[in-house]
Design a protein around this motif. Sequence first.
Motif, mmCIF file in Angstrom:
data_model
loop_
_atom_site.group_PDB
_atom_site.id
_atom_site.type_symbol
_atom_site.label_atom_id
_atom_site.label_comp_id
_atom_site.label_asym_id
_atom_site.label_seq_id
_atom_site.Cartn_x
_atom_site.Cartn_y
_atom_site.Cartn_z
ATOM 1 N N ARG A 111 8.365 1.309 -3.915
ATOM 2 C CA ARG A 111 7.508 2.766 -3.804
ATOM 3 C C ARG A 111 6.174 1.626 -4.868
ATOM 4 N NH1 ARG A 111 9.777 7.283 -5.709
ATOM 5 N NH2 ARG A 111 11.472 6.461 -5.166
ATOM 6 N N LEU A 112 4.703 2.690 -4.034
ATOM 7 C CA LEU A 112 4.050 2.330 -4.835
ATOM 8 C C LEU A 112 3.299 2.968 -5.648
ATOM 9 C CD1 LEU A 112 1.749 -0.456 -5.515
ATOM 10 C CD2 LEU A 112 0.143 0.695 -3.742
ATOM 11 N N ALA A 113 3.575 3.815 -7.024
ATOM 12 C CA ALA A 113 3.210 4.211 -7.566
ATOM 13 C C ALA A 113 1.819 4.284 -8.470
ATOM 14 C CB ALA A 113 4.289 5.474 -8.283
ATOM 15 N N GLY A 114 0.510 4.389 -7.646
ATOM 16 C CA GLY A 114 0.029 4.748 -8.858
ATOM 17 C C GLY A 114 -0.842 3.209 -9.100
ATOM 18 N N ASP A 115 -0.782 2.221 -10.228
ATOM 19 C CA ASP A 115 -0.740 1.110 -10.796
ATOM 20 C C ASP A 115 0.180 0.320 -11.168
ATOM 21 O OD1 ASP A 115 -0.184 2.220 -12.865
ATOM 22 O OD2 ASP A 115 -2.003 1.002 -13.898
ATOM 23 N N THR A 116 1.477 1.044 -9.776
ATOM 24 C CA THR A 116 2.825 0.167 -10.719
ATOM 25 C C THR A 116 3.269 -0.160 -8.926
ATOM 26 O OG1 THR A 116 4.501 2.456 -11.017
ATOM 27 C CG2 THR A 116 3.332 1.516 -12.749
ATOM 28 N N LEU A 117 3.865 -1.283 -9.282
ATOM 29 C CA LEU A 117 5.139 -1.172 -7.771
ATOM 30 C C LEU A 117 6.412 -1.279 -8.270
ATOM 31 C CD1 LEU A 117 5.432 -1.986 -4.557
ATOM 32 C CD2 LEU A 117 5.589 -4.126 -6.070
ATOM 33 N N GLN A 118 7.283 -0.299 -8.067
ATOM 34 C CA GLN A 118 8.515 0.102 -8.549
ATOM 35 C C GLN A 118 9.781 -1.002 -7.010
ATOM 36 O OE1 GLN A 118 8.161 3.471 -8.883
ATOM 37 N NE2 GLN A 118 8.449 4.157 -10.941
ATOM 38 N N ASP A 157 0.959 -1.390 -0.044
ATOM 39 C CA ASP A 157 0.236 -0.160 -0.002
ATOM 40 C C ASP A 157 0.808 1.514 -0.013
ATOM 41 O OD1 ASP A 157 0.941 0.343 2.360
ATOM 42 O OD2 ASP A 157 -0.989 -0.953 3.709
ATOM 43 N N GLY A 158 0.037 2.426 -0.089
ATOM 44 C CA GLY A 158 0.954 3.233 0.081
ATOM 45 C C GLY A 158 1.885 3.772 1.380
ATOM 46 N N THR A 159 2.337 2.319 2.642
ATOM 47 C CA THR A 159 3.063 3.131 2.991
ATOM 48 C C THR A 159 4.267 1.633 3.469
ATOM 49 O OG1 THR A 159 0.943 2.402 5.028
ATOM 50 C CG2 THR A 159 1.245 4.508 4.902
ATOM 51 N N ASN A 160 3.181 0.820 3.187
ATOM 52 C CA ASN A 160 3.931 -0.669 3.397
ATOM 53 C C ASN A 160 4.089 -0.950 2.329
ATOM 54 O OD1 ASN A 160 4.086 0.383 6.389
ATOM 55 N ND2 ASN A 160 5.422 -0.588 6.539
ATOM 56 N N VAL A 161 5.444 -2.030 2.415
ATOM 57 C CA VAL A 161 5.270 -3.147 1.432
ATOM 58 C C VAL A 161 6.241 -4.820 2.232
ATOM 59 C CG1 VAL A 161 6.193 -4.648 -1.084
ATOM 60 C CG2 VAL A 161 5.578 -2.105 -1.498
ATOM 61 N N THR A 162 5.434 -5.545 2.692
ATOM 62 C CA THR A 162 5.490 -6.877 3.334
ATOM 63 C C THR A 162 5.632 -7.808 2.170
ATOM 64 O OG1 THR A 162 5.038 -5.572 4.964
ATOM 65 C CG2 THR A 162 5.432 -7.773 4.998
ATOM 66 N N GLU A 166 8.768 0.291 4.493
ATOM 67 C CA GLU A 166 8.043 1.566 4.250
ATOM 68 C C GLU A 166 8.590 1.348 2.559
ATOM 69 O OE1 GLU A 166 8.812 5.054 6.115
ATOM 70 O OE2 GLU A 166 8.937 3.913 8.352
ATOM 71 N N ALA A 167 7.182 2.096 2.091
ATOM 72 C CA ALA A 167 6.848 2.308 0.699
ATOM 73 C C ALA A 167 6.836 3.496 0.221
ATOM 74 C CB ALA A 167 5.299 2.052 0.126
ATOM 75 N N ASN A 168 8.253 4.040 0.638
ATOM 76 C CA ASN A 168 8.510 5.591 0.349
ATOM 77 C C ASN A 168 10.192 5.649 -0.773
ATOM 78 O OD1 ASN A 168 10.734 5.091 2.214
ATOM 79 N ND2 ASN A 168 10.456 6.147 3.946
ATOM 80 N N GLY A 169 10.550 4.673 -1.369
ATOM 81 C CA GLY A 169 11.677 4.955 -1.787
ATOM 82 C C GLY A 169 13.318 5.247 -0.838
ATOM 83 N N GLU A 170 13.262 4.506 0.309
ATOM 84 C CA GLU A 170 14.446 5.015 0.687
ATOM 85 C C GLU A 170 14.860 2.942 1.237
ATOM 86 O OE1 GLU A 170 14.279 7.184 4.103
ATOM 87 O OE2 GLU A 170 13.327 8.510 3.704
ATOM 88 N N PHE A 171 15.940 3.531 0.142
ATOM 89 C CA PHE A 171 16.415 1.553 1.105
ATOM 90 C C PHE A 171 17.094 1.228 2.126
ATOM 91 C CE2 PHE A 171 18.962 3.046 -3.180
ATOM 92 C CZ PHE A 171 18.969 1.672 -3.461
#
Length: 156
Positions: A102-109, A60-65, A85-90
Amino acid sequence: MSRSRGTTVIVGLCAVLTASSAWAERSPFVGRWHWNHAQSTLPPGEAAPNDLMSEISRADGTNVTWSITIVTPDGHPHVVTFDAEANGEFVRISSDTTAWARLAGDTLQATFRGPTGQSDAQTCSVSADRRQMTCKGVLTDGNRRTVNYVDVYDRM
């Protein structure tokens, strides 16, 4: 450049992408996915894994597990987990590998960096019917040489 699916860098990347039985109410990435060898495009010279299954329990906008299980061509299973955290920080996912998501719209990066300067960056999307996920990736070795690949996953 060769990409070994047995390495932590690749294991981590592939793991970022999965989906569950409650997928209709949650992120399309959440759940269990199975790697589709026939529809995927490996980098030149790379051996395909014997099997690869991935599960994302939160995206989601806050975490990726997530966790991933990969069986290398020599039959050895590897399991890697990641919670960030899904914030783009290593964040550190092992003694020598870092990753961000990072979750950005309909993509997961996601990008994973290994100990010798190698990296694996993926951008993933899920089909409209949520039955397939496609991840376009770029592998970069320690000398900054790159190769592209595509991993396709089917929902389990």
